[in-house]
Design a protein around this motif. Structure first.
Motif, PDB file in Angstrom:
ATOM      1  N   UNK A 108       0.834  -1.206   0.000  1.00  0.00           N
ATOM      2  CA  UNK A 108       0.000   0.000   0.000  1.00  0.00           C
ATOM      3  C   UNK A 108       0.863   1.247   0.000  1.00  0.00           C
ATOM      4  N   UNK A 109       1.936   1.251   0.791  1.00  0.00           N
ATOM      5  CA  UNK A 109       2.843   2.410   0.814  1.00  0.00           C
ATOM      6  C   UNK A 109       3.443   2.637  -0.576  1.00  0.00           C
ATOM      7  N   UNK A 110       3.861   1.557  -1.213  1.00  0.00           N
ATOM      8  CA  UNK A 110       4.482   1.670  -2.534  1.00  0.00           C
ATOM      9  C   UNK A 110       3.473   2.151  -3.578  1.00  0.00           C
ATOM     10  N   UNK A 111       2.244   1.678  -3.468  1.00  0.00           N
ATOM     11  CA  UNK A 111       1.199   2.116  -4.402  1.00  0.00           C
ATOM     12  C   UNK A 111       0.937   3.614  -4.240  1.00  0.00           C
ATOM     13  N   UNK A 112       0.863   4.072  -2.999  1.00  0.00           N
ATOM     14  CA  UNK A 112       0.608   5.492  -2.765  1.00  0.00           C
ATOM     15  C   UNK A 112       1.801   6.351  -3.165  1.00  0.00           C
ATOM     16  N   UNK A 113       3.004   5.830  -3.021  1.00  0.00           N
ATOM     17  CA  UNK A 113       4.182   6.543  -3.531  1.00  0.00           C
ATOM     18  C   UNK A 113       4.054   6.745  -5.032  1.00  0.00           C
ATOM     19  N   UNK A 114       3.626   5.721  -5.735  1.00  0.00           N
ATOM     20  CA  UNK A 114       3.457   5.803  -7.185  1.00  0.00           C
ATOM     21  C   UNK A 114       2.331   6.759  -7.575  1.00  0.00           C
ATOM     22  N   UNK A 117       3.373  10.465  -5.204  1.00  0.00           N
ATOM     23  CA  UNK A 117       4.725  11.002  -5.218  1.00  0.00           C
ATOM     24  C   UNK A 117       5.194  11.523  -3.873  1.00  0.00           C
ATOM     25  N   UNK A 118       4.411  11.337  -2.819  1.00  0.00           N
ATOM     26  CA  UNK A 118       4.775  11.850  -1.500  1.00  0.00           C
ATOM     27  C   UNK A 118       5.905  11.011  -0.898  1.00  0.00           C
ATOM     28  N   UNK A 119       6.934  11.694  -0.412  1.00  0.00           N
ATOM     29  CA  UNK A 119       8.129  10.999   0.071  1.00  0.00           C
ATOM     30  C   UNK A 119       7.872  10.179   1.325  1.00  0.00           C
ATOM     31  N   UNK A 120       6.819  10.516   2.079  1.00  0.00           N
ATOM     32  CA  UNK A 120       6.544   9.782   3.313  1.00  0.00           C
ATOM     33  C   UNK A 120       6.335   8.296   3.037  1.00  0.00           C
ATOM     34  N   UNK A 121       5.787   7.995   1.868  1.00  0.00           N
ATOM     35  CA  UNK A 121       5.499   6.589   1.557  1.00  0.00           C
ATOM     36  C   UNK A 121       6.774   5.819   1.238  1.00  0.00           C
ATOM     37  N   UNK A 122       7.732   6.494   0.626  1.00  0.00           N
ATOM     38  CA  UNK A 122       9.021   5.835   0.395  1.00  0.00           C
ATOM     39  C   UNK A 122       9.745   5.606   1.721  1.00  0.00           C
ATOM     40  N   UNK A 123       9.655   6.565   2.618  1.00  0.00           N
ATOM     41  CA  UNK A 123      10.273   6.403   3.936  1.00  0.00           C
ATOM     42  C   UNK A 123       9.661   5.216   4.673  1.00  0.00           C
ATOM     43  N   UNK A 125       8.098   2.633   3.365  1.00  0.00           N
ATOM     44  CA  UNK A 125       8.499   1.394   2.681  1.00  0.00           C
ATOM     45  C   UNK A 125       9.942   1.030   3.007  1.00  0.00           C
ATOM     46  N   UNK A 126      10.807   2.042   3.111  1.00  0.00           N
ATOM     47  CA  UNK A 126      12.208   1.787   3.459  1.00  0.00           C
ATOM     48  C   UNK A 126      12.333   1.164   4.854  1.00  0.00           C
ATOM     49  N   UNK A 127      11.479   1.573   5.761  1.00  0.00           N
ATOM     50  CA  UNK A 127      11.508   1.005   7.111  1.00  0.00           C
ATOM     51  C   UNK A 127      11.190  -0.491   7.057  1.00  0.00           C
ATOM     52  N   UNK A 128      10.171  -0.846   6.318  1.00  0.00           N
ATOM     53  CA  UNK A 128       9.821  -2.264   6.181  1.00  0.00           C
ATOM     54  C   UNK A 128      10.934  -3.036   5.477  1.00  0.00           C
ATOM     55  N   UNK A 129      11.488  -2.430   4.433  1.00  0.00           N
ATOM     56  CA  UNK A 129      12.565  -3.111   3.703  1.00  0.00           C
ATOM     57  C   UNK A 129      13.783  -3.292   4.596  1.00  0.00           C
ATOM     58  N   UNK A 130      14.030  -2.320   5.480  1.00  0.00           N
ATOM     59  CA  UNK A 130      15.133  -2.445   6.409  1.00  0.00           C
ATOM     60  C   UNK A 130      14.963  -3.616   7.364  1.00  0.00           C
ATOM     61  N   UNK A 131      13.718  -3.915   7.713  1.00  0.00           N
ATOM     62  CA  UNK A 131      13.486  -5.078   8.577  1.00  0.00           C
ATOM     63  C   UNK A 131      14.012  -6.350   7.927  1.00  0.00           C
ATOM     64  N   UNK A 132      13.804  -6.492   6.622  1.00  0.00           N
ATOM     65  CA  UNK A 132      14.244  -7.709   5.942  1.00  0.00           C
ATOM     66  C   UNK A 132      15.759  -7.855   5.951  1.00  0.00           C
TER      67      UNK A 132
END
Length: 393
Positions: A108-114, A117-123, A125-132
């Protein structure tokens, strides 16, 4: 008095008929929205919950089909409820809990980023990706389902983690071959460690709920440490992950063929495991007809979604039409038996088991002892997805 009652009854049923849309996907989605489900809140408190991500995925597909802004607005509201303006994910989420379930809200964050274009969604998503990056794994490389279940891989976790992992890689790191390799490995390791052997009792040629690579869990078998039963929803999560990630994974990467082979291996056995009379699937697929077992709605809806999508996109060949026929028969049973019209014009969804875990014995008695709920979002969201596919026929 009887005449008045009859007139009132006719009025109620006429209202219901008028309120019911032509699309079951729309009716189910609108009903869940009317109840405030999947909006990033639990009893008014922000909470990151995986079935909210599942529902938002379904709403995204409806929005793209119908261009009804209500669905996009609801997705935005749900995501904003769990993400601060600076992109921090809250709602009881903590990276170091190391649970895969919350990551299902990541797409959902990635879809809303697309979309925005709001940077909050990339941030976020980056938090979740960092968990991996630091999430614990087995010696083979499989993500643990949760930190509190060491060395355990569950089918559920593939849907929770890998759909996000693949979408993130596709959108933000498309040339990250290591990530694509890892995503492929997650599917492959789960398949190899949980697929039933030909000599297994009650063999359905399908996948057990999970496995313990360390063979410590009370339910772990001498053979690969797998759990004892095939639970319908766990397999449903895995099947939905297959058909969805195949849309995301580059066709040029070897993993695309790996996932396609797994999908093509499982699909005919999913078809064959359906109950002959009803067309839907038992809660415990390895124990059809056993006293206490029952037809479960969320797993059945997930199978219908996966089978219809696999055939529609040509991922699975269906020369005799039997896979399509099985999905259509199951869908017919679903709308006749699990869709309940409500007097306010919404619909309810029945017969979804609330939970299935491997924290206890993981046996037949455990699964059938879990409560059944009405309007459980895990089942409603799956029904929306199944209906979207059915309405493409």
């Amino acid at each position: 008095m009887k005449a008045l009652f009859a007139a009132l009854s006719l009025g109620v049923f006429a209202s219901l008929a008028q309120a019911k849309p032509n699309s079951y996907a729309v009716w189910a989605a609108n009903s869940a929205i009317a109840r405030g489900q999947g909006n990033g809140l639990s009893n008014g408190v922000p909470l990151v919950v995986y079935d909210h991500g599942e529902f938002q995925w379904a709403l995204r597909l409806l929005y793209e089909r119908d261009r009804n802004e209500t669905y996009l607005d609801y997705i935005k509201t749900g995501a904003n409820n769990i993400v601060f303006d600076n992109g921090t994910v809250h709602g009881s989420y903590n990276v170091t809990d190391y649970v895969l379930d919350p990551l299902r809200t990541g797409p959902t964050f990635l879809y809303l980023l697309n979309i925005t274009g709001e940077s909050k969604w990339e941030t976020a998503a980056d938090i979740f990706r960092g968990q991996l990056n630091s999430h614990p794994r087995t010696a083979q490389g499989q993500f643990w389902h949760k930190l509190i279940y060491p060395n355990q891989g569950w089918l559920d976790g593939i849907y929770m983690g890998e759909v996000f992992y693949a979408q993130y890689t596709h959108d933000l790191q498309p040339d990250n071959i290591t990530a694509w390799d890892d995503i492929t490995s997650q599917f492959q390791l789960m398949f190899e460690n949980t697929i039933q052997n030909a000599t297994a009792p009650n063999n359905t040629h399908l996948m057990y709920h999970g496995y313990d690579y360390s063979h410590v869990a009370v339910w772990s078998s001498p053979d690969r440490g797998h759990s004892p039963e095939v639970w319908d929803r766990a397999l449903g999560w895995y099947m939905m992950a297959l058909v969805d990630v195949l849309d995301i994974l580059p066709a040029s990467h070897y993993g695309h063929d790996v996932l396609l082979h797994i999908l093509q291996t499982l699909t005919p056995h999913i078809r064959d495991a359906a109950d002959r009379m009803s067309g839907v699937w038992w809660l415990v697929i390895t124990q059809p007809g056993r006293a206490g077992n029952y037809f479960e709605s969320s797993g059945s809806a997930m199978f219908v979604y996966a089978l219809l999508k696999a055939v529609r996109l040509g991922r699975v060949q269906d020369p005799d039409g039997s896979i399509l026929a099985a999905a259509k028969k199951a869908y017919g049973y679903m709308v006749q038996n699990w869709v309940i019209p409500d007097f306010n014009g919404t619909m309810s969804w029945n017969n979804t088991v609330v939970v299935g875990s491997l924290n206890l014995e993981g046996d037949f008695d455990y699964y059938i002892s879990q409560p059944i709920d009405i309007n459980d979002l895990k089942g409603i969201a799956a029904f929306v997805l199944a209906s979207i596919e059915y309405e493409k026929l």
